[in-house]
Design an enzyme around this catalytic site. Structure first.
Site, mmCIF file in Angstrom:
data_model
loop_
_atom_site.group_PDB
_atom_site.id
_atom_site.type_symbol
_atom_site.label_atom_id
_atom_site.label_comp_id
_atom_site.label_asym_id
_atom_site.label_seq_id
_atom_site.Cartn_x
_atom_site.Cartn_y
_atom_site.Cartn_z
ATOM 1 N N GLU A 199 -0.313 7.596 10.204
ATOM 2 C CA GLU A 199 1.162 7.644 10.193
ATOM 3 C C GLU A 199 1.774 6.299 10.575
ATOM 4 O O GLU A 199 2.792 5.889 10.012
ATOM 5 C CB GLU A 199 1.635 8.733 11.163
ATOM 6 C CG GLU A 199 3.130 8.953 11.201
ATOM 7 C CD GLU A 199 3.686 9.475 9.878
ATOM 8 O OE1 GLU A 199 4.319 8.669 9.182
ATOM 9 O OE2 GLU A 199 3.498 10.660 9.544
ATOM 10 N N ARG A 239 -5.819 -9.053 29.300
ATOM 11 C CA ARG A 239 -4.755 -8.220 28.731
ATOM 12 C C ARG A 239 -5.123 -6.741 28.852
ATOM 13 O O ARG A 239 -4.308 -5.914 29.265
ATOM 14 C CB ARG A 239 -4.536 -8.601 27.254
ATOM 15 C CG ARG A 239 -3.527 -7.752 26.544
ATOM 16 C CD ARG A 239 -3.045 -8.384 25.272
ATOM 17 N NE ARG A 239 -3.956 -8.159 24.154
ATOM 18 C CZ ARG A 239 -3.649 -8.442 22.882
ATOM 19 N NH1 ARG A 239 -2.474 -8.972 22.594
ATOM 20 N NH2 ARG A 239 -4.509 -8.222 21.914
ATOM 21 N N LYS A 295 -2.278 -0.903 7.677
ATOM 22 C CA LYS A 295 -1.836 -0.716 6.282
ATOM 23 C C LYS A 295 -2.589 -1.598 5.292
ATOM 24 O O LYS A 295 -2.918 -1.181 4.189
ATOM 25 C CB LYS A 295 -0.331 -0.974 6.183
ATOM 26 C CG LYS A 295 0.096 -2.343 6.735
ATOM 27 C CD LYS A 295 1.079 -2.228 7.866
ATOM 28 C CE LYS A 295 1.077 -3.511 8.687
ATOM 29 N NZ LYS A 295 2.225 -3.738 9.479
ATOM 30 N N VAL A 339 1.334 -2.549 19.918
ATOM 31 C CA VAL A 339 1.270 -1.107 19.632
ATOM 32 C C VAL A 339 0.290 -0.399 20.577
ATOM 33 O O VAL A 339 0.577 0.697 21.073
ATOM 34 C CB VAL A 339 0.885 -0.862 18.153
ATOM 35 C CG1 VAL A 339 0.826 0.631 17.850
ATOM 36 C CG2 VAL A 339 1.867 -1.557 17.221
ATOM 37 N N LYS A 370 2.421 -0.972 2.226
ATOM 38 C CA LYS A 370 3.006 0.318 2.615
ATOM 39 C C LYS A 370 3.389 1.165 1.397
ATOM 40 O O LYS A 370 3.149 2.378 1.380
ATOM 41 C CB LYS A 370 4.221 0.074 3.510
ATOM 42 C CG LYS A 370 3.843 -0.578 4.846
ATOM 43 C CD LYS A 370 5.058 -1.144 5.571
ATOM 44 C CE LYS A 370 4.676 -1.804 6.891
ATOM 45 N NZ LYS A 370 5.759 -2.614 7.461
ATOM 46 N N ASP A 375 3.278 -7.196 2.980
ATOM 47 C CA ASP A 375 3.268 -6.072 3.929
ATOM 48 C C ASP A 375 3.963 -4.840 3.317
ATOM 49 O O ASP A 375 3.450 -3.721 3.391
ATOM 50 C CB ASP A 375 3.963 -6.511 5.232
ATOM 51 C CG ASP A 375 4.065 -5.382 6.235
ATOM 52 O OD1 ASP A 375 3.031 -4.988 6.794
ATOM 53 O OD2 ASP A 375 5.182 -4.875 6.431
ATOM 54 N N GLY A 410 9.031 -10.671 17.731
ATOM 55 C CA GLY A 410 7.755 -9.944 17.696
ATOM 56 C C GLY A 410 7.629 -8.912 16.593
ATOM 57 O O GLY A 410 6.768 -8.046 16.659
HETATM 58 N N1 HSE Z 1 5.744 -6.864 10.121
HETATM 59 C C1 HSE Z 1 6.139 -5.513 9.936
HETATM 60 C C2 HSE Z 1 7.646 -5.490 9.736
HETATM 61 C C3 HSE Z 1 5.746 -4.695 11.135
HETATM 62 O O1 HSE Z 1 8.287 -6.526 9.890
HETATM 63 O O2 HSE Z 1 8.171 -4.469 9.370
HETATM 64 C C4 HSE Z 1 5.459 -3.263 10.882
HETATM 65 O O3 HSE Z 1 4.531 -3.021 9.902
#
Ligand code: HSE
Length: 438
Positions: free
Chosen positions: A130, A50, A106, A15, A206, A202, A188
């Site tokens: 965001e 990097r 998040k 990102v 969110k 995850d 990725g």
């Molecule tokens: N690992 C998360 C997904 C990435 O697969 O949606 C974005 O938050």
């Protein structure tokens, strides 16, 4: 035009790299919108090579994030390190230095948002996020600003691309779980710890953040009910399809009579709903407001430039808003911070849903009658039943039942009783159903 606003990026992985690239590529348009240039002047990354491979002349590179935070010239810190330890200390340090913060973190906000937002408020700085929810989809802006006329009723989202990709591949290509996960990791999209994707964590981060903005409650990740996709089988995916449903991992938050529902779990949704047709790594969120009705937001939920799109939108917002008196900025959670509500988040036992049940039984007279009587004893009403012969399993057959809405605790009791019946072998598979139409 005023002199450019100066940005320091902490962490230039997928990102961070995208943010740098898009800011540069679109710098003129961004400056025309922001009213001044938005320029990255410092980058911190543990991997100096990097960082150097991204930065051009004029950009200072360091492996010490504090160099960036302590630099008097930097106006905005972009935190893209992730996690809840180092990132938390750095964000709090940046706030203490009077810097505005843009983050995609998040996990951090779902767990420690209350503390971080309070610190920011005290210092009069902005924390914008965001990119933390649904990657490139501007859902935070929509919830916080565009839907403020509404009493939000519920939100349901496909908000983990990795899990959605796995379910899509399992259904479309009849593949088992493990190789598809591996493929998602190679592409990725998966989190650093992919269990966060497949176990629903995850998505729970969110939906926790969206719930706080939708209902004006504090972020309460510890109250979220979380169930992932690791137990789902191709059989269930196929049976659901036959019944006109598609299985998706949903994040759901709903205003119920007794409180707020906050949950992540696989769900059968009618195949004809638009959101049921969101495939692969794409994300989608349905928001139901009392005035507007249901609205749907669709787009890339992860990836370099889509997520950078959200990070940069925040950078432009901060640039536009930073000179406004903090009282006249858009509140972090949409509601005024001293007017957050203490409406409780409900435990899953208090949630009502319809269910898909699959059980394996001996095919002989009276079996179905026994099962339906048990369900009736628990006040559970059946809406559909199908029976499937399975040649490999002798006289055992699969019974698939759909129930009407019932309290979680009733269905749990019924499942326990059904599993104890001698004619039933193994465990009952139960998946909640969300019609997404009320
Ligand atoms: N690992 C998360 C997904 C990435 O697969 O949606 C974005 O938050």
């Amino acid at each position: 035009m005023m002199k450019p606003i100066k940005v320091g990026i902490l962490g230039v992985g997928t990102v961070g790299g995208g943010t740098y690239t898009v800011l540069k590529r679109n710098q003129e348009e961004i400056a025309r919108r922001a009213g001044r240039g938005v320029v990255v002047t410092m980058i911190a990354d543990r991997d100096l090579d990097r960082a150097r491979s991204i930065a051009e002349g004029g950009v200072t590179v360091t492996d010490n994030a504090h160099d960036v935070i302590n630099d008097a010239d930097i106006d905005i810190i972009v935190e893209l390190i992730g996690g809840t330890t180092v990132a938390k200390d750095l964000i709090l340090a940046a706030i203490a230095q009077g810097k505005h913060v843009v983050t995609a973190n998040k996990a951090l906000l779902a767990n420690y948002g209350t503390e971080i937002f309070a610190a920011a408020r005290e210092k009069g700085v902005i924390v914008a996020f965001e990119a933390a929810v649904a990657g490139g989809i501007p859902i935070i802006k929509a919830l916080r600003e565009s839907l403020t006329a509404n009493r939000i009723e519920w939100i349901a989202g496909i908000i983990n691309g990795t899990a959605n990709f796995i379910l899509s591949e399992m259904r479309e290509k009849s593949l088992p779980f493990a190789p598809v996960l591996e493929q998602a990791q190679k592409l990725g999209y998966a989190e650093a710890d992919p269990t966060y994707d497949i176990e629903g964590v995850d998505a729970a981060h969110k939906i926790t953040i969206m719930s706080a903005i939708a209902f004006g409650i504090p972020v309460q990740f510890d109250k979220a009910y979380i169930e992932g996709i690791t137990q789902l089988t191709q059989e269930d995916i196929n049976y659901a399809e036959e019944l006109g449903y598609r299985i998706k991992l949903l994040g759901i938050t709903r205003r119920a009579e007794q409180g707020i529902e906050l949950r992540v779990h696989p769900a059968l949704i009618p195949a004809r709903r638009l959101i049921a047709n969101v495939e692969g790594v794409m994300n989608a969120v349905v928001v139901k407001g009392d005035a507007v009705g249901a609205t749907l937001y669709y787009g890339a939920g992860a990836g370099s430039e889509p997520t950078a799109s959200s990070v940069i939108a925040d950078l432009v917002d901060v640039t536009r808003m930073q000179t406004a008196d903090p009282m006249h900025r858009v509140p972090t959670l949409s509601f005024q911070p001293d007017l957050l509500s203490d409406t409780p988040v409900l435990s899953i036992e208090a949630v009502e849903t319809a269910s898909y049940l699959r059980l394996q039984v001996v095919d002989k007279p009276g079996v179905l009658a026994e099962i339906t009587r048990l369900l009736a004893d628990c006040s559970i009403s059946i809406s559909a039943v199908i029976q499937k012969e399975n040649a490999d399993e002798g006289d055992l057959v699969h019974i698939i039942m759909l129930t009407h809405k019932t309290l979680e605790k009733n269905i749990n009791t019924a499942i326990q009783k059904i599993e104890a019946l001698p004619v039933v072998t193994g465990q009952v598979t139960r998946i909640r159903i969300e019609e997404l139409n009320d």
